[in-house]
Design a protein around this motif. Structure first.
Motif, mmCIF file in Angstrom:
data_model
loop_
_atom_site.group_PDB
_atom_site.id
_atom_site.type_symbol
_atom_site.label_atom_id
_atom_site.label_comp_id
_atom_site.label_asym_id
_atom_site.label_seq_id
_atom_site.Cartn_x
_atom_site.Cartn_y
_atom_site.Cartn_z
ATOM 1 N N TYR A 258 0.895 -1.145 -0.088
ATOM 2 C CA TYR A 258 -0.102 0.023 -0.019
ATOM 3 C C TYR A 258 0.806 1.388 0.104
ATOM 4 O O TYR A 258 1.967 1.381 0.607
ATOM 5 N N LEU A 259 0.438 2.018 -0.575
ATOM 6 C CA LEU A 259 1.068 3.569 -0.700
ATOM 7 C C LEU A 259 0.290 4.698 0.471
ATOM 8 O O LEU A 259 -1.095 4.674 0.327
ATOM 9 N N ILE A 260 0.795 5.014 1.485
ATOM 10 C CA ILE A 260 0.261 5.972 2.261
ATOM 11 C C ILE A 260 0.637 7.485 2.307
ATOM 12 O O ILE A 260 1.876 7.638 2.295
ATOM 13 N N ILE A 261 -0.335 8.180 1.844
ATOM 14 C CA ILE A 261 0.078 9.665 1.866
ATOM 15 C C ILE A 261 -0.477 10.247 3.264
ATOM 16 O O ILE A 261 -1.603 10.370 3.480
ATOM 17 N N ASN A 262 0.528 10.383 4.045
ATOM 18 C CA ASN A 262 0.427 11.004 5.521
ATOM 19 C C ASN A 262 0.321 12.763 5.395
ATOM 20 O O ASN A 262 0.657 13.331 4.110
ATOM 21 N N LYS A 263 -0.443 13.334 6.159
ATOM 22 C CA LYS A 263 -0.604 14.671 6.320
ATOM 23 C C LYS A 263 -1.342 15.325 5.050
ATOM 24 O O LYS A 263 -1.164 16.349 4.528
ATOM 25 N N SER A 264 -2.249 14.584 4.900
ATOM 26 C CA SER A 264 -3.068 14.870 3.496
ATOM 27 C C SER A 264 -4.078 15.945 3.865
ATOM 28 O O SER A 264 -4.829 15.912 4.782
ATOM 29 N N TRP A 265 -4.147 17.021 2.746
ATOM 30 C CA TRP A 265 -4.936 18.052 3.081
ATOM 31 C C TRP A 265 -6.127 18.025 1.642
ATOM 32 O O TRP A 265 -7.111 18.764 1.540
ATOM 33 N N TYR A 266 -5.976 16.935 0.954
ATOM 34 C CA TYR A 266 -6.687 16.727 -0.251
ATOM 35 C C TYR A 266 -8.149 16.885 -0.063
ATOM 36 O O TYR A 266 -8.797 17.908 -0.661
ATOM 37 N N ASN A 267 -8.644 16.097 0.762
ATOM 38 C CA ASN A 267 -10.239 16.251 0.914
ATOM 39 C C ASN A 267 -10.550 17.622 1.535
ATOM 40 O O ASN A 267 -11.694 18.207 1.233
ATOM 41 N N ASN A 268 -9.883 18.419 2.253
ATOM 42 C CA ASN A 268 -9.966 19.610 2.775
ATOM 43 C C ASN A 268 -10.104 20.555 1.637
ATOM 44 O O ASN A 268 -10.958 21.395 1.778
ATOM 45 N N LEU A 269 -9.129 20.320 0.780
ATOM 46 C CA LEU A 269 -8.693 21.493 -0.255
ATOM 47 C C LEU A 269 -9.598 21.436 -1.220
ATOM 48 O O LEU A 269 -10.170 22.535 -2.004
ATOM 49 N N THR A 270 -10.170 20.242 -1.594
ATOM 50 C CA THR A 270 -11.109 20.219 -3.031
ATOM 51 C C THR A 270 -12.232 21.009 -2.817
ATOM 52 O O THR A 270 -12.671 21.376 -3.803
ATOM 53 N N SER A 271 -12.937 21.085 -1.552
ATOM 54 C CA SER A 271 -14.008 22.021 -1.630
ATOM 55 C C SER A 271 -13.736 23.615 -1.047
ATOM 56 O O SER A 271 -14.751 24.120 -0.832
ATOM 57 N N TRP A 272 -12.578 23.704 -0.908
ATOM 58 C CA TRP A 272 -12.082 24.988 -0.586
ATOM 59 C C TRP A 272 -11.967 26.024 -1.774
ATOM 60 O O TRP A 272 -11.436 25.578 -2.752
ATOM 61 N N GLN A 273 -12.609 27.317 -1.646
ATOM 62 C CA GLN A 273 -12.676 28.177 -2.718
ATOM 63 C C GLN A 273 -11.696 29.480 -2.191
ATOM 64 O O GLN A 273 -12.506 30.337 -1.753
ATOM 65 N N PRO A 274 -10.367 29.363 -2.565
ATOM 66 C CA PRO A 274 -9.853 30.616 -2.086
ATOM 67 C C PRO A 274 -10.021 31.792 -2.836
ATOM 68 O O PRO A 274 -10.641 31.784 -4.101
ATOM 69 N N LYS A 275 -9.979 33.043 -2.097
ATOM 70 C CA LYS A 275 -10.340 34.357 -2.769
ATOM 71 C C LYS A 275 -9.199 34.985 -3.564
ATOM 72 O O LYS A 275 -9.306 35.444 -4.578
ATOM 73 N N THR A 276 -7.890 34.793 -2.853
ATOM 74 C CA THR A 276 -6.784 35.517 -3.682
ATOM 75 C C THR A 276 -6.043 34.545 -4.641
ATOM 76 O O THR A 276 -5.921 33.285 -4.513
ATOM 77 N N ALA A 277 -5.213 35.161 -5.483
ATOM 78 C CA ALA A 277 -4.561 34.539 -6.255
ATOM 79 C C ALA A 277 -3.248 33.605 -5.896
ATOM 80 O O ALA A 277 -3.118 32.444 -6.070
#
Length: 333
Positions: A258-277
């Motif tokens: 198995y490949l483990i990706i630790n300290k993942s932010w993926y699930n949080n970031l996909t729904s995040w809509q940042p305002k600045t460039a």
């Protein structure tokens, strides 16, 4: 991911949280009432700090509320002395069995075999040394085979045979290289040659114990008994090194991986809509890093497990939180 394996091995580059993830695995298995041994062969012994253990070479019990498991901070010299059944009093062997010595990974393999032979644990979780040192762990059996090659063994038995006339030094001197030995001793210090021969004698005198340890390779390469986890981190740009380690496992081990990706932010970031460039670029970079690492497993049809970046300064609380993610992962796969 179904159930667990007798041997579960965690490897990866440095600084990706490999020790924390392996400890959380032991924590999770112990929470399910499994008898677990957690071994670290990482010379840095980050595990000692994580679990607040004393720096000792014997198996100790880690206990926190209702959860307990055994821990072994591998000490090469102590492991070697257990194999010999006596203390090591040889400068060369002391160097070889130091934390950065050449016998580190070999003794780790032998220690794992010893614990398998004891047959008292449901699962043995192994935290390996980081990065390229892990490759030495994979190649340990080859090193043992080469060192104790039959031809070398016969030559060694010949030159050290007490019953034959003429000792080793006499034979060497008679071949006309006495000056070379004298020069070598002047460079290395008085007694080096004797220390060297004594070290070789001790190693070859325990040859069968090392050879017996090779049987662990079959267990490590058996899908019914072992599972390998390659740990990486979303915040580390080490795709090349990660890929090299993964390819080494693929080439040498035909077992569950198995490949483990630790300290993942993926699930949080996909729904995040940042305002600045700037924040949009940050989101794009982080997501790209994780997708690159995930692609490594996709190309080889290997499952990827993700663990979140937890914000806590309490290591035990971190292990408890990761334990829940292990349970969730086991349900999903």
């Amino acid at each position: 991911m179904k159930d667990f394996k007798k041997i579960e091995i965690f490897c990866g580059t440095g600084g990706v949280g490999k020790t924390t993830i392996s400890a959380s695995r032991a924590f999770s298995l112990a929470a399910d009432n499994k008898k677990v041994l957690l071994i670290t062969i990482d010379p840095a012994k980050r595990l000692r700090q994580l679990l607040n253990l004393k720096d000792q070479s014997e198996i100790v019990e880690f206990k926190n509320e209702k959860i307990s498991f055994d821990v072994l901070l591998l000490d090469c010299k102590s492991s070697f002395e257990k194999i010999l059944g006596s203390k090591v009093d040889n400068k060369i062997l002391e160097n070889l069995t130091s934390s950065r010595g050449g016998l580190n990974e070999i003794l780790a393999v032998l220690e794992i075999q010893t614990q398998i032979n004891r047959n008292i644990y449901d699962a043995i979780v192994v935290d390996t040394a980081p990065g390229k040192n892990f490759l030495d762990f994979l190649n340990s059996s080859k090193k043992i085979n080469r060192f104790f090659n039959k031809t070398f063994a016969e030559a060694f038995n010949y030159i050290t045979n007490q019953n034959k006339p003429g000792r080793f030094f006499n034979r060497i001197i008679s071949t006309g290289i006495e000056k070379f030995l004298s020069y070598l001793e002047s460079v290395t210090g008085q007694g080096f040659i004797n220390d060297f021969l004594e070290a070789i004698s001790i190693l070859y005198g325990n040859r069968e114990k090392f050879i017996d340890g090779l049987s662990v390779e079959k267990t490590l390469n058996d899908p019914a008994h072992s599972r390998w986890y390659l740990v990486t981190s979303a915040e580390h740009m080490k795709e090349v090194e990660t890929k090299q380690i993964f390819d080494s496992i693929q080439a040498q081990m035909d077992t569950e991986r198995y490949l483990i990706i630790n300290k993942s932010w993926y699930n949080n970031l996909t729904s995040w809509q940042p305002k600045t460039a700037r924040m949009k670029e940050f989101k794009k970079t982080i997501i790209k890093q994780e997708e690159i690492k995930t692609s490594i497993s996709k190309k080889s049809n290997i499952e990827t497990l993700t663990f979140p970046d937890l914000v806590t300064f309490d290591p035990i609380e971190q292990l408890r939180a990761l334990q829940e993610y292990w349970k969730q992962t086991e349900k999903e796969l």
